[in-house]
Design a protein around this motif. Structure first.
Motif, PDB file in Angstrom:
ATOM      1  N   ILE A 129      52.905  24.473  54.732  1.00 13.59           N
ATOM      2  CA  ILE A 129      54.153  24.296  55.474  1.00 13.59           C
ATOM      3  C   ILE A 129      54.023  23.013  56.285  1.00 13.59           C
ATOM      4  CG2 ILE A 129      55.714  25.252  57.214  1.00 13.59           C
ATOM      5  CD1 ILE A 129      54.477  28.030  56.532  1.00 13.59           C
ATOM      6  N   ARG A 130      54.863  22.035  55.970  1.00 13.11           N
ATOM      7  CA  ARG A 130      54.853  20.767  56.703  1.00 13.11           C
ATOM      8  C   ARG A 130      56.227  20.571  57.337  1.00 13.11           C
ATOM      9  NH1 ARG A 130      54.706  14.565  54.378  1.00 13.11           N
ATOM     10  NH2 ARG A 130      54.863  13.560  56.421  1.00 13.11           N
ATOM     11  N   LEU A 131      56.246  20.332  58.651  1.00 14.97           N
ATOM     12  CA  LEU A 131      57.478  20.106  59.398  1.00 14.97           C
ATOM     13  C   LEU A 131      57.405  18.730  60.046  1.00 14.97           C
ATOM     14  CD1 LEU A 131      57.668  23.552  61.243  1.00 14.97           C
ATOM     15  CD2 LEU A 131      58.670  22.964  59.022  1.00 14.97           C
ATOM     16  N   ALA A 132      58.504  17.956  59.945  1.00 12.53           N
ATOM     17  CA  ALA A 132      58.506  16.613  60.526  1.00 12.53           C
ATOM     18  C   ALA A 132      59.885  16.319  61.108  1.00 12.53           C
ATOM     19  CB  ALA A 132      58.148  15.570  59.468  1.00 12.53           C
ATOM     20  N   ALA A 133      59.932  15.890  62.383  1.00 20.52           N
ATOM     21  CA  ALA A 133      61.190  15.584  63.056  1.00 20.52           C
ATOM     22  C   ALA A 133      60.900  14.873  64.370  1.00 20.52           C
ATOM     23  CB  ALA A 133      61.992  16.860  63.327  1.00 20.52           C
ATOM     24  N   LEU A 134      61.955  14.354  65.002  1.00 20.43           N
ATOM     25  CA  LEU A 134      61.781  13.774  66.327  1.00 20.43           C
ATOM     26  C   LEU A 134      61.278  14.829  67.295  1.00 20.43           C
ATOM     27  CD1 LEU A 134      64.954  11.522  66.722  1.00 20.43           C
ATOM     28  CD2 LEU A 134      62.599  10.781  66.318  1.00 20.43           C
ATOM     29  N   SER A 135      61.888  16.025  67.222  1.00 25.75           N
ATOM     30  CA  SER A 135      61.439  17.114  68.098  1.00 25.75           C
ATOM     31  C   SER A 135      61.371  18.410  67.307  1.00 25.75           C
ATOM     32  CB  SER A 135      62.389  17.285  69.293  1.00 25.75           C
ATOM     33  OG  SER A 135      63.666  17.746  68.869  1.00 25.75           O
ATOM     34  N   ILE A 136      60.364  19.224  67.612  1.00 25.23           N
ATOM     35  CA  ILE A 136      60.182  20.529  66.981  1.00 25.23           C
ATOM     36  C   ILE A 136      59.960  21.544  68.094  1.00 25.23           C
ATOM     37  CG2 ILE A 136      58.766  21.938  65.440  1.00 25.23           C
ATOM     38  CD1 ILE A 136      58.145  19.442  63.832  1.00 25.23           C
ATOM     39  N   SER A 137      60.762  22.607  68.087  1.00 26.96           N
ATOM     40  CA  SER A 137      60.716  23.581  69.171  1.00 26.96           C
ATOM     41  C   SER A 137      60.829  24.995  68.623  1.00 26.96           C
ATOM     42  CB  SER A 137      61.860  23.315  70.159  1.00 26.96           C
ATOM     43  OG  SER A 137      63.116  23.493  69.499  1.00 26.96           O
ATOM     44  N   GLY A 138      60.667  25.977  69.514  1.00 26.05           N
ATOM     45  CA  GLY A 138      60.857  27.370  69.150  1.00 26.05           C
ATOM     46  C   GLY A 138      59.614  28.203  69.354  1.00 26.05           C
ATOM     47  N   SER A 139      59.794  29.511  69.184  1.00 28.43           N
ATOM     48  CA  SER A 139      58.682  30.451  69.343  1.00 28.43           C
ATOM     49  C   SER A 139      58.588  31.375  68.137  1.00 28.43           C
ATOM     50  CB  SER A 139      58.869  31.279  70.631  1.00 28.43           C
ATOM     51  OG  SER A 139      60.124  31.957  70.600  1.00 28.43           O
ATOM     52  N   GLY A 140      59.060  30.914  66.995  1.00 30.34           N
ATOM     53  CA  GLY A 140      59.006  31.699  65.779  1.00 30.34           C
ATOM     54  C   GLY A 140      57.615  31.729  65.171  1.00 30.34           C
ATOM     55  N   GLN A 141      57.551  32.106  63.899  1.00 36.91           N
ATOM     56  CA  GLN A 141      56.269  32.306  63.213  1.00 36.91           C
ATOM     57  C   GLN A 141      56.134  31.355  62.034  1.00 36.91           C
ATOM     58  OE1 GLN A 141      55.361  35.566  60.104  1.00 36.91           O
ATOM     59  NE2 GLN A 141      54.681  36.475  62.038  1.00 36.91           N
ATOM     60  N   LEU A 142      54.949  30.761  61.914  1.00 37.45           N
ATOM     61  CA  LEU A 142      54.577  29.953  60.756  1.00 37.45           C
ATOM     62  C   LEU A 142      53.323  30.574  60.158  1.00 37.45           C
ATOM     63  CD1 LEU A 142      55.042  26.392  62.320  1.00 37.45           C
ATOM     64  CD2 LEU A 142      56.680  27.651  60.913  1.00 37.45           C
ATOM     65  N   ASN A 143      53.393  30.976  58.890  1.00 33.22           N
ATOM     66  CA  ASN A 143      52.294  31.758  58.317  1.00 33.22           C
ATOM     67  C   ASN A 143      51.939  31.252  56.929  1.00 33.22           C
ATOM     68  OD1 ASN A 143      50.454  33.687  57.496  1.00 33.22           O
ATOM     69  ND2 ASN A 143      51.722  35.443  58.037  1.00 33.22           N
ATOM     70  N   ALA A 144      50.742  30.714  56.781  1.00 31.02           N
ATOM     71  CA  ALA A 144      50.230  30.257  55.487  1.00 31.02           C
ATOM     72  C   ALA A 144      48.894  30.928  55.193  1.00 31.02           C
ATOM     73  CB  ALA A 144      50.069  28.738  55.479  1.00 31.02           C
ATOM     74  N   ALA A 145      48.815  32.213  55.490  1.00 31.27           N
ATOM     75  CA  ALA A 145      47.560  32.952  55.329  1.00 31.27           C
ATOM     76  C   ALA A 145      47.298  33.304  53.877  1.00 31.27           C
ATOM     77  CB  ALA A 145      47.597  34.233  56.158  1.00 31.27           C
ATOM     78  N   GLY A 146      46.024  33.431  53.544  1.00 34.99           N
ATOM     79  CA  GLY A 146      45.647  34.079  52.299  1.00 34.99           C
ATOM     80  C   GLY A 146      45.614  35.583  52.534  1.00 34.99           C
ATOM     81  N   THR A 147      45.688  36.355  51.469  1.00 38.99           N
ATOM     82  CA  THR A 147      45.652  37.811  51.614  1.00 38.99           C
ATOM     83  C   THR A 147      44.202  38.290  51.650  1.00 38.99           C
ATOM     84  OG1 THR A 147      47.738  38.009  50.429  1.00 38.99           O
ATOM     85  CG2 THR A 147      46.398  39.990  50.596  1.00 38.99           C
ATOM     86  N   SER A 148      43.879  39.059  52.664  1.00 43.13           N
ATOM     87  CA  SER A 148      42.505  39.568  52.812  1.00 43.13           C
ATOM     88  C   SER A 148      42.237  40.660  51.785  1.00 43.13           C
ATOM     89  CB  SER A 148      42.290  40.123  54.222  1.00 43.13           C
ATOM     90  OG  SER A 148      42.416  39.106  55.177  1.00 43.13           O
ATOM     91  N   GLY A 149      40.991  40.678  51.284  1.00 36.22           N
ATOM     92  CA  GLY A 149      40.609  41.682  50.303  1.00 36.22           C
ATOM     93  C   GLY A 149      39.330  42.372  50.696  1.00 36.22           C
ATOM     94  N   ASN A 150      38.568  42.764  49.701  1.00 40.96           N
ATOM     95  CA  ASN A 150      37.290  43.426  49.940  1.00 40.96           C
ATOM     96  C   ASN A 150      36.241  42.419  50.387  1.00 40.96           C
ATOM     97  OD1 ASN A 150      38.473  45.787  48.980  1.00 40.96           O
ATOM     98  ND2 ASN A 150      37.900  45.334  46.872  1.00 40.96           N
ATOM     99  N   ALA A 151      35.245  42.933  51.104  1.00 38.90           N
ATOM    100  CA  ALA A 151      34.154  42.072  51.565  1.00 38.90           C
ATOM    101  C   ALA A 151      33.395  41.479  50.386  1.00 38.90           C
ATOM    102  CB  ALA A 151      33.207  42.848  52.467  1.00 38.90           C
ATOM    103  N   GLY A 152      33.506  42.133  49.240  1.00 38.16           N
ATOM    104  CA  GLY A 152      32.846  41.610  48.062  1.00 38.16           C
ATOM    105  C   GLY A 152      31.473  42.215  47.855  1.00 38.16           C
ATOM    106  N   CYS A 153      30.860  41.836  46.783  1.00 37.37           N
ATOM    107  CA  CYS A 153      29.495  42.253  46.521  1.00 37.37           C
ATOM    108  C   CYS A 153      28.761  41.048  45.963  1.00 37.37           C
ATOM    109  CB  CYS A 153      29.456  43.424  45.543  1.00 37.37           C
ATOM    110  SG  CYS A 153      30.422  43.208  44.049  1.00 37.37           S
ATOM    111  N   ASN A 154      27.479  40.974  46.292  1.00 35.79           N
ATOM    112  CA  ASN A 154      26.710  39.761  46.011  1.00 35.79           C
ATOM    113  C   ASN A 154      27.443  38.583  46.654  1.00 35.79           C
ATOM    114  OD1 ASN A 154      24.870  41.351  44.633  1.00 35.79           O
ATOM    115  ND2 ASN A 154      25.765  40.932  42.624  1.00 35.79           N
ATOM    116  N   SER A 155      27.728  37.543  45.902  1.00 35.00           N
ATOM    117  CA  SER A 155      28.370  36.366  46.491  1.00 35.00           C
ATOM    118  C   SER A 155      29.869  36.319  46.209  1.00 35.00           C
ATOM    119  CB  SER A 155      27.710  35.094  45.923  1.00 35.00           C
ATOM    120  OG  SER A 155      27.875  35.039  44.507  1.00 35.00           O
ATOM    121  N   ARG A 156      30.434  37.372  45.654  1.00 38.86           N
ATOM    122  CA  ARG A 156      31.840  37.344  45.257  1.00 38.86           C
ATOM    123  C   ARG A 156      32.719  37.985  46.336  1.00 38.86           C
ATOM    124  NH1 ARG A 156      32.129  36.335  39.627  1.00 38.86           N
ATOM    125  NH2 ARG A 156      34.275  37.103  39.496  1.00 38.86           N
TER     126      ARG A 156
END
Length: 417
Positions: free
Chosen positions: A253-280
């Motif tokens: 998510i890239r935002l560009a302007a003279l001014s940027i304001s607000g208290s909303g949400q910006l979310n570019a998270a990956g989805t969490s999964g299992n801790a894995g096993c071995n190195s996976r």
């Protein structure tokens, strides 16, 4: 300096009853940007919008799918030249409005340019889709957000798509059965603009989650966000008694302007999964958020790697693209529906048919690959003829013998420069 450049798109096609669409998923090229912005008494920034797409004004509560051909919703056909650069005058996504942006309707990363104010009080959803469940017996890549990459198919497992695609699951019943999560491969500048990569599929049949999309919203005036912009990686498909498929990575998510304001949400998270096993691990990687403004008073929660800076070039020229323009001589719409109910193309053939391919700003000589996933046959990868023409416009052809029934696929161009 050498880099591996990749552009991918998807299509869906059926022999004898073909339903074919082209979906350009994402682009990236090598770019090193060193910009300095002098702070003066008369600070200025131009988004580059010419205003030709008019105002984007969604005020009635509800969920909308962003389809540039939907005249009923938007009052006109948007971005008629299909370069994925939208030239708005103003943008207003009101509270109670959810706008879903998907690679199924968006050809690559989104560039939304506005001459005037941008107000996001509702939700802009560029999330990647969940992978197919093992019980569905569907071996089709999950659809990413625009500019992202699809999830890997399951059983037999395929890797996630994109430069950071997760590895496919291996031996059933062992740790290696787990499909790995996709990772985000963009840089801090988000130039080039690229979305998240897909998670790898599991041997048990579960598909990997798709990557979150990528968007630039630029205004020559202001951006105010009291709602949400999300580019979250997709969840993996469900399977029982297995280590699981990979999740998709977050997007950009890239935002560009003279001014940027607000208290909303910006979310570019990956989805969490299992801790894995071995190195996976099958968790999706974290995407990136970049805020560029001379007056930055945005205080809302941000999920993802964050960069804050002053605005610079939007880099919207010479973007790579590749698409299928016809199958067996039947034209494919620049904005195909991808609908299983209304075929975009119908053919009847028991022999190999030509796929006509068109590319822009991809080096001549590049070999485009078609990867076919069928409900009635094994996976198939076909190399098209090398691109011929010019850098501005080149063409290629691939001849494919399609099995009966439904098939879907990915078209991909990879080159080094």
């Amino acid at each position: 300096m050498s880099s591996n450049n990749q552009y991918a798109g998807s299509f869906k096609t059926v022999a004898r009853m073909i339903r074919c669409y082209v979906r350009e998923l994402s682009v990236f090229v090598l770019a090193v940007v060193l910009c300095g912005v002098g702070l003066t008494h008369a600070q200025s920034f131009s988004s580059g919008s010419n205003g030709s797409d008019g105002p984007l004004n969604l005020t009635a509560e509800g969920t909308y799918v962003f389809d540039p051909d939907n005249v009923t919703t938007f009052g006109k056909v948007l971005d008629p030249d299909r370069d994925n650069i939208y030239h708005f005058t103003t943008i207003n996504i009101a509270a109670g409005v959810t706008l879903k942006l998907s690679a199924q309707k968006g050809n690559g990363p989104m560039f939304w340019l506005a001459q005037g104010a941008v107000t996001i009080a509702g939700t802009m959803d560029l999330n990647g889709d969940k992978g197919n469940d093992a019980s569905s017996n569907s071996r089709y890549p999950a659809v990413p957000g625009p500019g992202g990459f699809g999830g890997g198919v399951g059983g037999p497992a395929g890797p996630g798509f994109g430069p950071g695609g997760g590895a496919a699951g291996g031996t059933f019943g062992q740790c290696s059965d787990m499909g790995e999560g996709g990772t985000f491969s963009g840089n801090a500048f988000l130039v080039p603009l690229i979305g998240g990569s897909g998670g790898g599929g599991s041997t048990t049949g579960a598909g990997g989650g798709a990557g979150g999309g990528a968007i630039l919203i630029a205004s020559s005036m202001s951006i105010a966000i009291s709602g949400a912009i999300t580019a979250v990686g997709g969840e993996s498909g469900f399977c029982t008694s297995c280590f699981g498929a990979g999740r998709g990575s977050g997007g950009a998510i890239r935002l560009a302007a003279l001014s940027i304001s607000g208290s909303g949400q910006l979310n570019a998270a990956g989805t969490s999964g299992n801790a894995g096993c071995n190195s996976r691990t099958n968790s999706g990687g974290t995407g990136r958020v970049r805020i560029e403004a001379f007056q930055d008073t945005f205080t809302g929660p941000i999920t993802g790697n964050v960069t804050r800076a002053t605005p610079f070039n939007t880099f919207t020229s010479d973007l790579p693209s590749v698409r299928v323009v016809s199958v067996a001589g039947v034209p494919v719409s620049p904005s195909p529906t991808g609908s299983l109910a209304m075929p975009d193309v119908t053919i009847n053939s028991s022999v190999a048919v030509p796929f006509a391919i068109e590319a822009r700003n991809i080096p001549v000589g590049t070999v485009v690959k078609l990867q076919i996933f069928s409900e009635n046959a094994s996976d198939l990868t076909v190399n098209a003829s090398p691109l011929v023409g010019t850098l501005q416009l080149s063409t290629a052809t691939a001849n494919v013998l399609l099995p009966s029934g439904f098939s879907r696929g990915v078209i991909r161009a990879i080159w080094t420069q």
